[in-house]
Each structure stands twice: as C-alpha cells, then as structure tokens.
Design an enzyme around this catalytic site. Structure first.
Site, PDB file in Angstrom:
ATOM      1  N   ARG A 131       0.760  -1.027  -0.068  1.00  0.00           N
ATOM      2  CA  ARG A 131       0.019   0.032   0.042  1.00  0.00           C
ATOM      3  C   ARG A 131       0.800   1.274  -0.071  1.00  0.00           C
ATOM      4  NH1 ARG A 131      -3.873  -3.461   3.283  1.00  0.00           N
ATOM      5  NH2 ARG A 131      -2.862  -3.264   5.068  1.00  0.00           N
ATOM      6  N   PHE A 137     -10.969  -4.803  -5.790  1.00  0.00           N
ATOM      7  CA  PHE A 137     -11.046  -5.563  -4.820  1.00  0.00           C
ATOM      8  C   PHE A 137     -10.520  -4.782  -3.535  1.00  0.00           C
ATOM      9  CE2 PHE A 137      -9.905  -8.055  -8.526  1.00  0.00           C
ATOM     10  CZ  PHE A 137     -10.956  -8.893  -8.632  1.00  0.00           C
ATOM     11  N   ASP A 195     -15.529  -2.927  -4.863  1.00  0.00           N
ATOM     12  CA  ASP A 195     -15.722  -4.095  -4.332  1.00  0.00           C
ATOM     13  C   ASP A 195     -17.158  -4.782  -4.010  1.00  0.00           C
ATOM     14  OD1 ASP A 195     -13.475  -5.550  -1.998  1.00  0.00           O
ATOM     15  OD2 ASP A 195     -15.413  -6.038  -1.809  1.00  0.00           O
ATOM     16  N   ASP A 203      -6.070  -6.454  -6.422  1.00  0.00           N
ATOM     17  CA  ASP A 203      -5.826  -7.179  -5.390  1.00  0.00           C
ATOM     18  C   ASP A 203      -6.765  -8.261  -5.117  1.00  0.00           C
ATOM     19  OD1 ASP A 203      -4.348  -8.258  -2.960  1.00  0.00           O
ATOM     20  OD2 ASP A 203      -5.122  -6.749  -1.830  1.00  0.00           O
ATOM     21  N   CYS A 222      -2.554 -13.741  -3.863  1.00  0.00           N
ATOM     22  CA  CYS A 222      -2.097 -14.376  -2.664  1.00  0.00           C
ATOM     23  C   CYS A 222      -2.459 -15.486  -2.505  1.00  0.00           C
ATOM     24  CB  CYS A 222      -3.132 -13.342  -1.644  1.00  0.00           C
ATOM     25  SG  CYS A 222      -4.683 -13.688  -1.935  1.00  0.00           S
TER      26      CYS A 222
HETATM   27  N1  SAH Z   1      -6.653  -4.718  -1.136  1.00  0.00           N
HETATM   28  C1  SAH Z   1      -7.433  -4.949   0.092  1.00  0.00           C
HETATM   29  C2  SAH Z   1      -7.823  -6.504   0.355  1.00  0.00           C
HETATM   30  C3  SAH Z   1      -8.597  -7.574  -0.627  1.00  0.00           C
HETATM   31  S1  SAH Z   1      -9.345  -8.656  -0.307  1.00  0.00           S
HETATM   32  C4  SAH Z   1      -6.788  -4.374   1.155  1.00  0.00           C
HETATM   33  O1  SAH Z   1      -5.685  -4.054   0.825  1.00  0.00           O
HETATM   34  O2  SAH Z   1      -7.215  -4.192   2.368  1.00  0.00           O
HETATM   35  C5  SAH Z   1     -10.241  -9.084  -1.320  1.00  0.00           C
HETATM   36  C6  SAH Z   1     -11.490  -8.238  -1.657  1.00  0.00           C
HETATM   37  O3  SAH Z   1     -12.245  -8.494  -2.866  1.00  0.00           O
HETATM   38  C7  SAH Z   1     -12.616  -8.558  -0.609  1.00  0.00           C
HETATM   39  O4  SAH Z   1     -12.909  -7.302   0.121  1.00  0.00           O
HETATM   40  C8  SAH Z   1     -13.938  -9.079  -1.322  1.00  0.00           C
HETATM   41  O5  SAH Z   1     -15.053  -8.568  -0.847  1.00  0.00           O
HETATM   42  C9  SAH Z   1     -13.661  -8.540  -2.913  1.00  0.00           C
HETATM   43  N2  SAH Z   1     -14.089  -9.312  -3.979  1.00  0.00           N
HETATM   44  C10 SAH Z   1     -14.105 -10.718  -3.994  1.00  0.00           C
HETATM   45  N3  SAH Z   1     -14.680 -10.946  -5.156  1.00  0.00           N
HETATM   46  C11 SAH Z   1     -14.882  -9.824  -5.933  1.00  0.00           C
HETATM   47  C12 SAH Z   1     -15.242  -9.664  -7.143  1.00  0.00           C
HETATM   48  N4  SAH Z   1     -15.753 -10.506  -7.880  1.00  0.00           N
HETATM   49  N5  SAH Z   1     -15.545  -8.286  -7.333  1.00  0.00           N
HETATM   50  C13 SAH Z   1     -15.292  -7.196  -6.452  1.00  0.00           C
HETATM   51  N6  SAH Z   1     -14.881  -7.554  -5.397  1.00  0.00           N
HETATM   52  C14 SAH Z   1     -14.573  -8.798  -5.039  1.00  0.00           C
END
Ligand code: SAH
Length: 395
Positions: free
Chosen positions: A212, A228, A250, A299, A339
């Site tokens: 980040r 995401f 998200d 992500d 991840c």
């Molecule tokens: N980048 C974030 C962590 C991401 S975790 C950070 O730094 O804190 C992954 C995220 O993707 C979750 O919040 C989940 O709700 C979201 N997610 C999962 N599948 C998704 C999709 N198809 N479209 C949008 N968001 C999604």
C-alpha cells in the site's frame, strides 16, 4: 508418556531439514493410542528421536511439529518463548513504522503451526487452524495474557480448513467479553478502522501493508482504480500521496461502508469514490465505455484453494489483468497481486505476460512486491511465501 510415531525408511529427510510437516503416507507404525491434537514423539525407522508434534489423524498432514529439541516440553513456557521471539523479530519495523496493527504469529513461519495471531491496537485475534493449535488453546491464551496483560483476546477460527483436521468452526471471546469490537489502527500514518468480529479473516489484510505504501509512491496526480478494495486502504495511501482521483471497487457493501469511514478518519476529500460491483463485470463495462485510468490496482481474493483449482484460477487472473491493461492509458501503472500460495511467482509473471499479449500492450515490470515482514517466510518452510505483486508500466 506420549505416543511414538515411527516413520518409514528414509522418510525423515524433511524433518532433518526442519520442515514442520509429516504426511500420513510417511508413517510406518504408531506405538500408543494418540488422540486428536495430542503431542507425539516422532522417530525414524532406526529408532532415532526426530521431533515432537501435534497428532491429527484425519488430516493428510498427520503431524505438525512443535519442536526439534528433545528437551523441550509443549507447555506454557514453550508458548511464552515462541511468542516472545516472534514479537522480538517484529519490534524493529513496528517501532519504526509506528504500527499498531501487525501479525504477531504467522503459523508455521513462526514455528507455531496452525496458529495465526493478529494484534489490532489492544485486541489480539487468534485463528486456530490445526488440531494441535486447538488442543493447546488455553495454554496459549494463558501465555498471551502474561505477555499482553492489557489486551482482549478474541477467537476467529471460522475457517473451512479446520474441517480437514476434524474440527468445527469456533468464534468468541477468550478473555472477558467486550462491548465494542472495533478499533482504529495506524499504518505508516494512515488510520484504518478494523472490526475484529465482522471483518474478513481476523478483521483486516495486514499482509499488504508495504504494498500500500508502494502504491502511494506511484499515485501522485493520477486517476486510480482500486479493484478488490475491501476497506479502501490502498486508496487512502494513494489519496494521501496526491492522487487526483481514486475509485474503490468491491462487492461487499459493508467493506465499502468502512472504506467511507476510513476516508473521513484520514480527513480526505470526495476525490475518493466507491463503487459496489463485481470487478470482472465492471472492467468490461468500463472498456465498453472507453474509460481509462493512469493506475490500476488488482488485489483479488485467493482464487486457488487446491491444486485442482489452479487452471481456473489462471484464467481468472489472466482475465482481470488483460482487462486492466486495456483500461490503462499509455504509460499507465498496473499493480497486480496474487495471494494464492499455490500460484508460484514464475507462473504468475507468465500469466501477466499472456495478459499483456492478449491486451496488445507491452508491460515492463519495474518493481516486485511481497507480503509484509510480519508475515515472514522461514527458510525451512518455503510454503510460507504466498503474496506476490508486480508493478508494471504498460505502454
Ligand atoms: N486490497 C484489500 C484486500 C482485498 S481482499 C486491502 O488492501 O485491504 C479481496 C476483496 O475482494 C474482498 O474485500 C472481497 O469482498 C472482494 N471481492 C471478492 N470477489 C470480488 C469480485 N468479483 N468483485 C469485486 N470484489 C470482490
């Protein structure tokens, strides 16, 4: 006396290299009648003592090693020692970064197999993933209380992997119940709200902390699409470093609600935006609308839980990376992550290369990002490396 497990001929090699797992297929015979989570002694075929670990008869990983020292018993003193050394390994960057949220124990990588402990301000959140971890829960809690007397301890063992160990999901307070389950942590000067009960995993994604900061470095003056986003923390770093606009995407409305609160907490303005959508669909819509961005962050959650899912996951990664590259302005920046531990770094890079070919763009890798140092990789346990990121300049 604890049960004795004898390995088949020449199946001791990984233990001699201090890798902490024994697979059921390596076991020759068992002396005694060990139960789920019991501590057992492991011997080679010639009766030499090798290690002491936790027995988990239903799992393919039948024993997870607690110690390679024959004189070490698995008791409170053992947990005090492991917890203290894990804390000491982290002090250097916690103090330097003024961090109030960090992973204290990263399972096998901190020599405590199956145990995850995250510290958020004065909450400690434990995830007990294996039979041995579950078995020793009260000893572990007692050690935590001694080392962190001001902390409230909560359990978030609501994870599917427990099934493989013959365990049910568990959540709840391990110390006196508290009314509030929210707190605000600091990450390099950025304030982040965390709810330890309703948040994902143990509440937050601490592993992306350094990435980040890296994102912030590239964001000045740019229009950024943060895919995401969860609670929008990549966006906070970008906005604080002068991004022109950041859109958080998200599927989870509750995550986006916290993302909005995080924007207020950090006194940021309305150039941080929120879209509740499926990233796969939204990127296609933006492509149709011919929308472009200076920088895109991808992500996604873990696409691969088992080897059987790898092919499908590769398709998923390639799809979003291709779409993101198509949406980038010439010379734009892509920060793309995986991840999934089963997705090796080389394969991930190849997928991004394939995505660039399909997008008819040239991508140049200018930086590589990894899990934060509170998610270390023990040299004896390379499986601990799971989070990979590439920063690409896309022409
Ligand atoms: N980048 C974030 C962590 C991401 S975790 C950070 O730094 O804190 C992954 C995220 O993707 C979750 O919040 C989940 O709700 C979201 N997610 C999962 N599948 C998704 C999709 N198809 N479209 C949008 N968001 C999604």
């Amino acid at each position: 006396m604890s049960a004795r497990i004898y390995l088949k001929v020449s199946r001791e090699k990984s233990l001699l290299r201090k890798h902490p797992w024994v697979f059921s297929r390596a076991i020759n015979k068992i002396k005694g009648n060990p139960q789920l989570g019991d501590t057992v002694d492991i011997y080679d075929s010639k009766d030499n003592w090798l290690a002491r670990g936790a027995y988990s008869p239903e799992s393919q990983i039948c024993i997870r090693v607690w110690t390679f020292d024959e004189n070490e018993e698995i008791n409170e003193a053992f947990f005090l020692k492991k917890l203290s050394s894990a804390q000491a390994r982290r002090d250097w960057f916690i103090e330097k970064g003024g961090l109030t949220g960090y992973r204290l124990i990263a399972g096998e990588s901190d020599s405590l197999p199956g145990i995850t402990i995250d510290k958020y301000d004065n909450f400690l959140v434990c995830q007990l993933l294996s039979a041995g971890a579950d078995f020793h829960r009260y000893t572990l809690v007692s050690a935590l209380k001694k080392l962190y007397p001001d902390c409230h301890i909560y359990e978030r063992s609501d994870v599917d992997v427990r099934k493989k160990e013959g365990l049910l999901p568990v959540t709840g307070w391990l110390t006196e119940p508290q009314d509030s389950t929210e707190c605000v942590i600091e990450e390099y000067g950025v304030k982040i709200k965390v709810n330890i009960v309703t948040g994902h995993k143990t509440g937050f994604y601490l592993d992306q902390r350094e990435s980040r900061v890296a994102a912030g470095k590239y964001a000045e003056g740019k229009s950024v699409l943060n895919c995401f986003s969860y609670t929008g923390t990549f966006a906070l770093h970008c906005a604080l470093k002068g991004a022109k606009e950041v859109i958080n995407v998200d599927v989870s409305q509750s995550a986006l609600d916290i993302a909005k609160e995080n924007v207020e907490l950090n006194h940021l303005g309305d150039n941080v935006k929120f879209v509740k959508a499926d990233v796969f669909k939204l990127l296609r819509e933006y492509r149709e609308e011919k929308r472009t961005f200076d920088m895109i962050i991808l992500d996604p959650p873990k696409f691969v839980e088992s080897k059987a899912q790898l092919t499908g996951a590769c398709r998923g990664y390639k799809d979003i990376n291709m779409l993101a590259m198509q949406l980038l302005k010439p010379g734009g920046t892509l920060l793309t992550f995986s991840c999934s531990g089963l997705m090796e770094a080389g394969l991930f890079q190849k997928i991004v290369a394939d995505a660039a070919l399909d997008a008819r763009r040239n991508a140049y890798i200018v930086d590589r990002l990894h899990q934060a140092p509170d998610h270390p990789v023990s040299s004896n346990y390379p499986e601990g490396y799971y989070l990979k990121g590439l920063v690409c300049q896309v022409e």
